[in-house]
Design an enzyme around this catalytic site. Structure first.
Site, PDB file in Angstrom:
ATOM      1  N   LYS A  51      -2.309  -6.026  -0.624  1.00 12.47           N
ATOM      2  CA  LYS A  51      -2.281  -4.567  -0.776  1.00 12.47           C
ATOM      3  C   LYS A  51      -1.318  -4.120  -1.869  1.00 12.47           C
ATOM      4  CE  LYS A  51       1.373  -3.806   2.586  1.00 12.47           C
ATOM      5  NZ  LYS A  51       2.044  -2.864   3.432  1.00 12.47           N
TER       6      LYS A  51
ATOM      7  N   ARG B   4      -1.652   8.289  16.833  1.00 12.16           N
ATOM      8  CA  ARG B   4      -0.944   7.029  17.036  1.00 12.16           C
ATOM      9  C   ARG B   4       0.316   7.289  17.846  1.00 12.16           C
ATOM     10  NH1 ARG B   4      -1.279   4.604  10.869  1.00 12.16           N
ATOM     11  NH2 ARG B   4      -3.552   4.710  10.708  1.00 12.16           N
TER      12      ARG B   4
ATOM     13  N   GLN C 276      -5.190  11.603   7.748  1.00 11.41           N
ATOM     14  CA  GLN C 276      -5.092  10.690   6.611  1.00 11.41           C
ATOM     15  C   GLN C 276      -6.046  11.143   5.523  1.00 11.41           C
ATOM     16  OE1 GLN C 276      -6.244   6.922   8.486  1.00 11.41           O
ATOM     17  NE2 GLN C 276      -4.397   6.047   7.599  1.00 11.41           N
TER      18      GLN C 276
ATOM     19  N   HIS D 234     -12.866   4.562   2.137  1.00  6.88           N
ATOM     20  CA  HIS D 234     -13.255   3.156   2.189  1.00  6.88           C
ATOM     21  C   HIS D 234     -14.238   2.899   1.076  1.00  6.88           C
ATOM     22  CE1 HIS D 234     -11.706   3.815   6.297  1.00  6.88           C
ATOM     23  NE2 HIS D 234     -11.139   2.649   6.031  1.00  6.88           N
TER      24      HIS D 234
ATOM     25  N   ASP E 252      -8.118   9.523   3.768  1.00 10.64           N
ATOM     26  CA  ASP E 252      -8.628   8.171   3.850  1.00 10.64           C
ATOM     27  C   ASP E 252      -9.826   7.964   2.938  1.00 10.64           C
ATOM     28  OD1 ASP E 252      -8.609   5.658   4.850  1.00 10.64           O
ATOM     29  OD2 ASP E 252      -9.215   6.191   6.887  1.00 10.64           O
TER      30      ASP E 252
ATOM     31  N   CYS F 161     -11.599   3.663  10.016  1.00  5.87           N
ATOM     32  CA  CYS F 161     -12.416   2.606   9.420  1.00  5.87           C
ATOM     33  C   CYS F 161     -13.709   2.264  10.177  1.00  5.87           C
ATOM     34  CB  CYS F 161     -11.605   1.339   9.209  1.00  5.87           C
ATOM     35  SG  CYS F 161      -9.832   1.563   9.091  1.00  5.87           S
TER      36      CYS F 161
ATOM     37  N   HIS G  86      -9.520  -0.274   1.927  1.00  2.79           N
ATOM     38  CA  HIS G  86      -9.008   0.942   2.576  1.00  2.79           C
ATOM     39  C   HIS G  86      -8.002   1.540   1.613  1.00  2.79           C
ATOM     40  CE1 HIS G  86      -9.814  -0.898   6.663  1.00  2.79           C
ATOM     41  NE2 HIS G  86      -9.563  -1.987   5.974  1.00  2.79           N
TER      42      HIS G  86
END
Ligand SMILES: [Zn+2]
Ligand SMILES: [Zn+2]
Length: 660
Positions: A485, A383, A401, A405, A403, A354, A531
């Site tokens: 979410k 992680r 990911q 945004h 991902d 992000c 996200h």
């Protein structure tokens, strides 16, 4: 009429009176003297046959043993063995019985830790110097069978903490003593079945005779309290059901899951490997796995392009200060790897993408006219996960990911969520998932952002789901602190759920990085940031795909679509020629032109789950064709390589478009 407060676990009742027991939802009542075990009262309320299937009862939302003496008027609900609550009680009771059997067989040197019911079964942790073997499991199971034959009652007694301490100290049960140290209050309950007494809240089944359909399934190591600094215990897992049929069905499913285990198939099909010298939780993608990943990524990029996204790439590390600004160090620090020094500045590996996307947002002033901005990245993040939590591709330390945004105005939020859902379900369908559970999580107790923002955003998520005609459940208070979410859990062929997609509104990062856009009013405003990840992690999604398809991937995803094989050496040259032709035509083909028996070659290709085998003998060579054998053993009429390539192309398109 009863004269007492609701204290069903009191054991000594002095006054005699009658209590009314009513069966909730049925027009049935009975009166019994105070102190009567509930099970007795049931004789008037349900048939003998029904009564024998009950393992406990529920009153005022709590579960109780059937042996509990009645001390007040009660409205009760019976808990049958095959209900979710009943199964939990059944399984937990099996854990006690197993501990009994283990102590019988392996003697006083064994210390017992904890033995709860879990999803689909139960376990008990034991401290014993010698390791249990698979043969021991059989012995333990046989001993359990002897015990269940006796229909031993599970009896409860309340004792003072001091008595409990004395009891477990007398039996050298240190783990129980440690648990007792943390219990507040003055009394605890003990449950005894046969000669085994355990510290336990209950409830339990009335007697061991109800435990008929169980199986000990596996052994594992587990740290006491999950703490790597505490002793390593031996965990025995088992499962139990209300009847033999349900147990059989479950064991068959378990066996099927075992056959599909992505770690096993990953090895056999040479898809990926995890090695100690590289490090736990770090995935090496082998050529076939890498091809599959490329196919997933290509499709993903193509779909994002069509849905008007732009692609980003960002680095794997960033200055530590960035993670301070983003709040990751404060809120996510324990999942991040230690800092490294570069030119006397601290850097850290990224746990999320992000802040990088925000940095790109900030490269210039943004206007409301360019909204929504949709940026996607296949971003690899790192992680920390405990070693014990790592599991094949499903739980790893470095993963990519899918991902994205989205930066938009508040009035665009609902439409953006709708668009994301559209793309999300389309991609899931493409991979054969059209069964899912959707959850909308609302504001938790701790949160940032205004009430108004939260309300608006939650409403937008809800409206988008409704407009898309999707059924969903609300998870109250389960949102992230920075916004509401949507989570989508997909169901695989075996009906197992996997959390993959997540769509999260964020009021926090735009604030922390003070990002803005110029609105129609010429004023600066804070954009809404979304996200989202659809597959979640490519590694995990790959693991789910392997198990979902049992390694027999559809043609569009198969890393190898066809294997070419000759019958004798006289087709060698022809084989080499059409092998290259097939590659030119874009078919993912392998060749097996060894001097081996055809049947042997076919068997090998079948083990590799390759969709097509292309067989060439003299006849095919003369006709300029191949014989096409399918993965299921059926033959198609001979065809030219061009015809075969066209067929593969059509099939791939159809498979993806099935997806709609
Ligand atoms: Zn228990
Ligand atoms: Zn993000």
């Amino acid at each position: 009429m009863c004269l007492f407060f609701f204290i069903p676990r009191t054991e000594s009742i002095l006054l005699m009176a009658d209590c009314t027991i009513a069966l909730l939802g049925a027009d049935k009542k009975t009166m019994v003297p105070v102190g009567t075990p509930l099970a007795e009262a049931l004789k008037e309320l349900v048939s003998n046959k029904q009564r024998k299937q009950m393992v406990a009862y529920r009153a005022n939302g709590e579960l109780y043993d059937l042996s509990t003496p009645v001390v007040t008027d009660l409205e009760i609900e019976l808990v049958p063995a095959d209900s979710p609550a009943g199964l939990e009680i059944l399984r937990h009771s099996c854990a006690h019985l197993m501990a009994h059997a283990v102590l019988d067989l392996f003697g006083a040197e064994v210390k017992v830790a904890i033995g709860p019911a879990i999803e689909d079964g139960f376990y008990y942790d034991f401290d014993r110097s010698q390791p249990f073997t698979p043969e021991d499991l059989e012995k333990i199971e046989a001993r359990m069978q002897q015990l269940t034959g006796g229909a031993l009652p599970f009896s409860r007694r309340n004792v003072s903490l001091a008595e409990a301490r004395e009891f477990f100290a007398g039996h050298n049960q240190d783990y129980k003593l440690e648990i007792l140290d943390e219990i507040e209050g003055d009394s605890v309950s003990l449950y005894q079945v046969g000669e085994f007494t355990d510290l336990c809240r209950g409830p339990h089944v009335p007697h061991s005779g109800l435990l008929q359909a169980y199986k000990l399934t596996r052994l594992a190591g587990a740290y006491w309290r999950g703490d790597e600094k505490r002793p390593m215990l031996q965990r025995i897992y088992g499962t139990a059901f209300a009847n033999a049929r349900d147990l059989k069905e479950y064991l068959e499913k378990l066996e099927e899951a075992r056959k599909r285990d992505h770690r096993k198939l990953g090895r056999e099909l040479e898809l990926f490997t995890i090695q100690d010298q590289i490090g736990p939780g770090l995935i090496l993608w082998q050529p076939k796995g890498a091809m599959l990943r490329k196919l997933i990524e290509d499709q993903w990029r193509e779909e994002h392009y069509r849905h008007d996204y732009e692609l980003l790439y960002t680095p794997h590390i960033a200055r530590r200060d960035l993670w301070k600004t983003s709040g990751h160090l404060d809120f996510y620090g324990e999942n991040m790897y230690a800092a490294m020094e570069i030119d006397e500045v601290s850097y850290q590996l990224k746990p999320m993408n992000c802040p990088f996307h925000i940095a790109i947002y900030n490269t210039r002033k943004r206007s409301y006219r360019e909204f929504p901005i949709r940026w996607c990245e296949l971003g690899t993040v790192y992680r920390y996960e405990k070693t014990g939590a790592l599991h094949g591709l499903m739980r790893v330390r470095g993963f990519t990911q899918d991902d994205a945004h989205i930066f938009c105005r508040p009035d665009q939020l609902e439409e953006e969520i709708f668009n994301i859902l559209d793309l999300n379900l389309r991609i899931l369908r493409m991979f054969g998932f059209d069964n899912y559970d959707i959850y909308l999580s609302t504001r938790p107790e701790k949160f940032v952002g205004s009430d108004e923002n939260w309300q608006q955003a939650t409403e937008a998520l809800k409206l988008a789901l409704e407009k898309k005609g999707l059924a969903f459940e609300i998870d109250p208070g389960e949102g992230v602190f920075y916004g509401p979410k949507i989570d989508i859990k997909i169901k695989d062929v075996l009906g197992r759920s996997w959390q993959c997609s997540t769509i999260q509104v964020d009021f926090n990062l735009p604030e922390r990085f003070a990002i803005s856009y110029t609105g129609a009013d010429d004023q600066a405003h804070q954009p809404i940031m979304i996200h989202r990840a659809l597959m979640g992690s490519l590694e995990r999604f790959f693991g789910v795909l392997i198990e979902h398809y049992a390694g027999a991937f559809p043609v569009w995803l198969a890393p190898v679509q066809a294997r070419l094989m000759n019958i004798t050496d006289s087709q060698l040259e022809y084989g080499e020629k059409i092998y290259l032709e097939l590659r030119q035509l874009g078919v993912r083909v392998e060749k097996d032109l060894r001097n081996e028996k055809l049947n042997y070659k076919i068997r090998e290709a079948q083990v590799q789950k390759i969709p097509y085998m292309l067989i060439i003998g003299d006849k095919e060579m003369e006709a300029g064709q191949v014989t096409v054998r399918q993965r299921d053993g059926q033959n198609l009429p001979p065809m030219t390589v061009a015809e075969f390539a066209a067929m593969i192309g059509e099939q791939s398109t159809a498979e993806k478009n099935l997806a709609g």
